[in-house]
Each structure stands twice: as structure tokens, then as C-alpha cells.
Design a protein around this motif. Sequence first.
Motif, PDB file in Angstrom:
ATOM      1  N   GLU A 134       0.841  -1.204   0.000  1.00 55.95           N
ATOM      2  CA  GLU A 134       0.000   0.000   0.000  1.00 55.95           C
ATOM      3  C   GLU A 134       0.872   1.249   0.000  1.00 55.95           C
ATOM      4  N   PHE A 135       1.913   1.228   0.835  1.00 57.28           N
ATOM      5  CA  PHE A 135       2.800   2.386   0.906  1.00 57.28           C
ATOM      6  C   PHE A 135       3.519   2.612  -0.417  1.00 57.28           C
ATOM      7  N   ARG A 136       3.934   1.539  -1.054  1.00 59.11           N
ATOM      8  CA  ARG A 136       4.641   1.671  -2.326  1.00 59.11           C
ATOM      9  C   ARG A 136       3.734   2.167  -3.442  1.00 59.11           C
ATOM     10  N   ASP A 137       2.437   2.077  -3.245  1.00 54.78           N
ATOM     11  CA  ASP A 137       1.496   2.624  -4.221  1.00 54.78           C
ATOM     12  C   ASP A 137       1.272   4.119  -4.017  1.00 54.78           C
ATOM     13  N   GLY A 138       1.773   4.654  -2.927  1.00 54.03           N
ATOM     14  CA  GLY A 138       1.544   6.054  -2.605  1.00 54.03           C
ATOM     15  C   GLY A 138       2.531   6.992  -3.272  1.00 54.03           C
ATOM     16  N   ALA A 139       2.335   8.280  -3.011  1.00 59.89           N
ATOM     17  CA  ALA A 139       3.134   9.318  -3.667  1.00 59.89           C
ATOM     18  C   ALA A 139       4.595   9.289  -3.238  1.00 59.89           C
ATOM     19  N   ASN A 140       4.860   8.831  -2.005  1.00 59.81           N
ATOM     20  CA  ASN A 140       6.217   8.896  -1.475  1.00 59.81           C
ATOM     21  C   ASN A 140       6.923   7.548  -1.473  1.00 59.81           C
ATOM     22  N   ALA A 141       6.512   6.669  -2.370  1.00 60.42           N
ATOM     23  CA  ALA A 141       7.185   5.381  -2.486  1.00 60.42           C
ATOM     24  C   ALA A 141       8.645   5.582  -2.875  1.00 60.42           C
ATOM     25  N   PRO A 142       9.552   4.849  -2.240  1.00 60.24           N
ATOM     26  CA  PRO A 142      10.970   5.002  -2.585  1.00 60.24           C
ATOM     27  C   PRO A 142      11.310   4.278  -3.870  1.00 60.24           C
ATOM     28  N   SER A 143      12.459   4.586  -4.402  1.00 60.33           N
ATOM     29  CA  SER A 143      12.967   3.851  -5.544  1.00 60.33           C
ATOM     30  C   SER A 143      13.156   2.390  -5.170  1.00 60.33           C
ATOM     31  N   LEU A 144      13.009   1.509  -6.148  1.00 62.61           N
ATOM     32  CA  LEU A 144      13.201   0.081  -5.902  1.00 62.61           C
ATOM     33  C   LEU A 144      14.659  -0.344  -6.090  1.00 62.61           C
ATOM     34  N   LYS A 145      15.535   0.603  -6.323  1.00 60.75           N
ATOM     35  CA  LYS A 145      16.943   0.298  -6.534  1.00 60.75           C
ATOM     36  C   LYS A 145      17.671   0.202  -5.189  1.00 60.75           C
ATOM     37  N   ARG A 146      18.515  -0.829  -5.065  1.00 60.65           N
ATOM     38  CA  ARG A 146      19.342  -0.967  -3.875  1.00 60.65           C
ATOM     39  C   ARG A 146      20.802  -1.095  -4.293  1.00 60.65           C
ATOM     40  N   SER A 147      21.656  -0.487  -3.525  1.00 61.28           N
ATOM     41  CA  SER A 147      23.085  -0.568  -3.812  1.00 61.28           C
ATOM     42  C   SER A 147      23.856  -0.252  -2.544  1.00 61.28           C
ATOM     43  N   TYR A 148      25.136  -0.493  -2.599  1.00 65.68           N
ATOM     44  CA  TYR A 148      26.013  -0.144  -1.478  1.00 65.68           C
ATOM     45  C   TYR A 148      25.907   1.351  -1.177  1.00 65.68           C
ATOM     46  N   GLU A 149      26.016   2.168  -2.228  1.00 63.80           N
ATOM     47  CA  GLU A 149      25.901   3.619  -2.053  1.00 63.80           C
ATOM     48  C   GLU A 149      24.501   4.004  -1.596  1.00 63.80           C
ATOM     49  N   GLY A 150      23.493   3.291  -2.129  1.00 71.01           N
ATOM     50  CA  GLY A 150      22.115   3.591  -1.762  1.00 71.01           C
ATOM     51  C   GLY A 150      21.829   3.358  -0.296  1.00 71.01           C
ATOM     52  N   ALA A 151      22.485   2.360   0.304  1.00 71.64           N
ATOM     53  CA  ALA A 151      22.303   2.093   1.727  1.00 71.64           C
ATOM     54  C   ALA A 151      22.814   3.270   2.560  1.00 71.64           C
ATOM     55  N   PHE A 152      24.002   3.780   2.193  1.00 72.39           N
ATOM     56  CA  PHE A 152      24.540   4.951   2.894  1.00 72.39           C
ATOM     57  C   PHE A 152      23.607   6.149   2.738  1.00 72.39           C
ATOM     58  N   LYS A 153      23.123   6.365   1.536  1.00 65.80           N
ATOM     59  CA  LYS A 153      22.254   7.522   1.274  1.00 65.80           C
ATOM     60  C   LYS A 153      20.946   7.421   2.045  1.00 65.80           C
ATOM     61  N   ALA A 154      20.356   6.228   2.095  1.00 66.67           N
ATOM     62  CA  ALA A 154      19.092   6.053   2.814  1.00 66.67           C
ATOM     63  C   ALA A 154      19.273   6.371   4.297  1.00 66.67           C
ATOM     64  N   ILE A 155      20.385   5.930   4.868  1.00 60.67           N
ATOM     65  CA  ILE A 155      20.656   6.223   6.283  1.00 60.67           C
ATOM     66  C   ILE A 155      20.843   7.722   6.484  1.00 60.67           C
ATOM     67  N   ALA A 156      21.604   8.364   5.582  1.00 62.47           N
ATOM     68  CA  ALA A 156      21.838   9.810   5.693  1.00 62.47           C
ATOM     69  C   ALA A 156      20.542  10.594   5.524  1.00 62.47           C
ATOM     70  N   ASP A 157      19.699  10.181   4.576  1.00 63.83           N
ATOM     71  CA  ASP A 157      18.422  10.871   4.356  1.00 63.83           C
ATOM     72  C   ASP A 157      17.503  10.713   5.561  1.00 63.83           C
ATOM     73  N   MET A 158      17.533   9.544   6.199  1.00 66.83           N
ATOM     74  CA  MET A 158      16.716   9.340   7.386  1.00 66.83           C
ATOM     75  C   MET A 158      17.216  10.200   8.536  1.00 66.83           C
ATOM     76  N   LYS A 159      18.521  10.312   8.674  1.00 67.38           N
ATOM     77  CA  LYS A 159      19.082  11.181   9.712  1.00 67.38           C
ATOM     78  C   LYS A 159      18.618  12.630   9.520  1.00 67.38           C
ATOM     79  N   GLU A 160      18.585  13.069   8.274  1.00 66.62           N
ATOM     80  CA  GLU A 160      18.141  14.435   7.976  1.00 66.62           C
ATOM     81  C   GLU A 160      16.669  14.620   8.339  1.00 66.62           C
ATOM     82  N   LEU A 161      15.849  13.618   8.021  1.00 71.49           N
ATOM     83  CA  LEU A 161      14.424  13.689   8.366  1.00 71.49           C
ATOM     84  C   LEU A 161      14.236  13.702   9.880  1.00 71.49           C
ATOM     85  N   ILE A 162      15.011  12.904  10.589  1.00 72.39           N
ATOM     86  CA  ILE A 162      14.940  12.880  12.051  1.00 72.39           C
ATOM     87  C   ILE A 162      15.251  14.262  12.614  1.00 72.39           C
ATOM     88  N   ALA A 163      16.283  14.899  12.075  1.00 68.78           N
ATOM     89  CA  ALA A 163      16.674  16.234  12.540  1.00 68.78           C
ATOM     90  C   ALA A 163      15.554  17.242  12.308  1.00 68.78           C
TER      91      ALA A 163
END
Length: 256
Positions: A134-163
Motif C-alpha cells: 500500500e505504501f509503495r502505491d503512494g506518492a512517497n514510495a521510494p525507488s526500488l533500486k538498492r546498492s552499497y551507495e544507496g544504503a549509505f544515502k538512505a541512512i543519511a536521508d533518514m538522519k536528515e528527516l529525524i533532525a
Amino acid sequence: MEENNFEKFPVSKEVEQSVPVGQDFEEAMGSGVPEFAGDDFMASASENESIEDATESEEYDAGISDAAALINYGLDAAAREMGVEVVVQKIKGFDPSGSEDPIGDFFRCLGIDSPVERKDLHEESMANKPNEAEFRDGANAPSLKRSYEGAFKAIADMKELIAEVEGADPRYDELRAGAKAAGKGYFEYAVSNYGKRGLTELFSVLSQQGEKAEEEKNEDDGNNSETDELGDKPENDDETPEKEEAPEALNPEILK
């Protein structure tokens, strides 16, 4: 004695993988975990409806969409198992710099490092697939791509949202006030209306909070603009002031 190591994900830093729904947890946590066949942990119909209502009303938010990439790496299941507030605060304090396996290291940071614990989270992940879909059908669904760099970016983006949520971002003023009044953490409070609580619910609530704040701001701006326009108009805008007539000249004969 079996060595409790995570299979590093991804195997190659250069390879970027697409994540089919239903395979994110298995690939992030390692292979060989049995499929979960039961439905005891399935979200209720009412909870599914709540997520559907939320996603239908969402507008795209790049910050939330970027942070939501964390669900590609199995963290939604961890939040459901251990608590949203616990996992979010662990992300906040987690430093992945220099890691060759940031997702595996984060799960170890959570204390998830045995086959039994991984199996439990796998079952939770599989049980939550309807809500995640259901969430992936919504407007804010994330990209389905995963990578080593993508893991770092997802963590950094979450830290920014937390802040942003914990800081002074006005979009989350109402959430912060409500959490303080309830004596709860911001992220625990955000999902408190849901029976099963994970990151997908959190991202939906944060999206709604941002949209509500934006709507109220637009309404205030519109009201202020209308007030300013009215204030510039004369009180008798449609009436032309009457000219005072000069007094008639006295008839000289009257003075005689």
C-alpha cells in the motif's frame, strides 16, 4: 557452533539491484531463511484501510521518499519488532562511515545477529507485505533500486528527516506538541494510532503532517492577502462624496 554473520549486502559496490516486493528482507538479511506461510501476524483490514487512506491523500515529498528507501533494506520489519522510536533513535546515533556492510552493521547495532532473530524479523517482514505494498502505491514510495551507495544515502536521508522532526521545522510543530503532551517520543507518538507500527506508517504520518501544515500556511496567507486588499479600499468605495454647495448670495434687497 554456527557463526552468526550477516551475508554482506550488496556483494558488489558496482552492482545496483532492483528490489521486487517480497524479496527485500531476504536479500538484505541473507539467504536460506524459510518462507513464512502463516497469517497470524497479518495486519488487520482496518489497519490496511488506514494506510490506504493515508497514501491516497499524500503529495510527493522528496525528503520522505528518500528516507523511505530504508524499507528496501529490511528496517521496516525491525521497527515493527523492536519499536519505531527505538529503531529511529538507533539510526540517529549510527555512524556507518567506513563500513563495508552498513545494513548488516546496523542490524548488529540493534542486537540482531543470530539466525533465530533474523528468522523472526523475516516472518515479520513477510507478514507486513500488504501494508508495505500500500505504501509503495503512494506518492512517497521510494525507488526500488538498492546498492552499497544507496544504503549509505538512505541512512543519511533518514538522519536528515529525524533532525527536521526533532528540530524546529514548523511542519512538525503539531506533532512535537502532541508528543510532549502525551509524554512520548516524537516517533512513537506519530504512529500511536496504528495497531501494527513500522516505518511505513511513520512516513505516512509525517507526510500528512507536512501537508496539513502547508495547507494551513496557504490558508493564512490567503486570509492575510484578502485582509490587506480590503484594508486598501476606502470605506465608501461605491459612493461619490457629495460636494458642499456654496451658500447662495444674499439678495441685496433683503438688506434694505
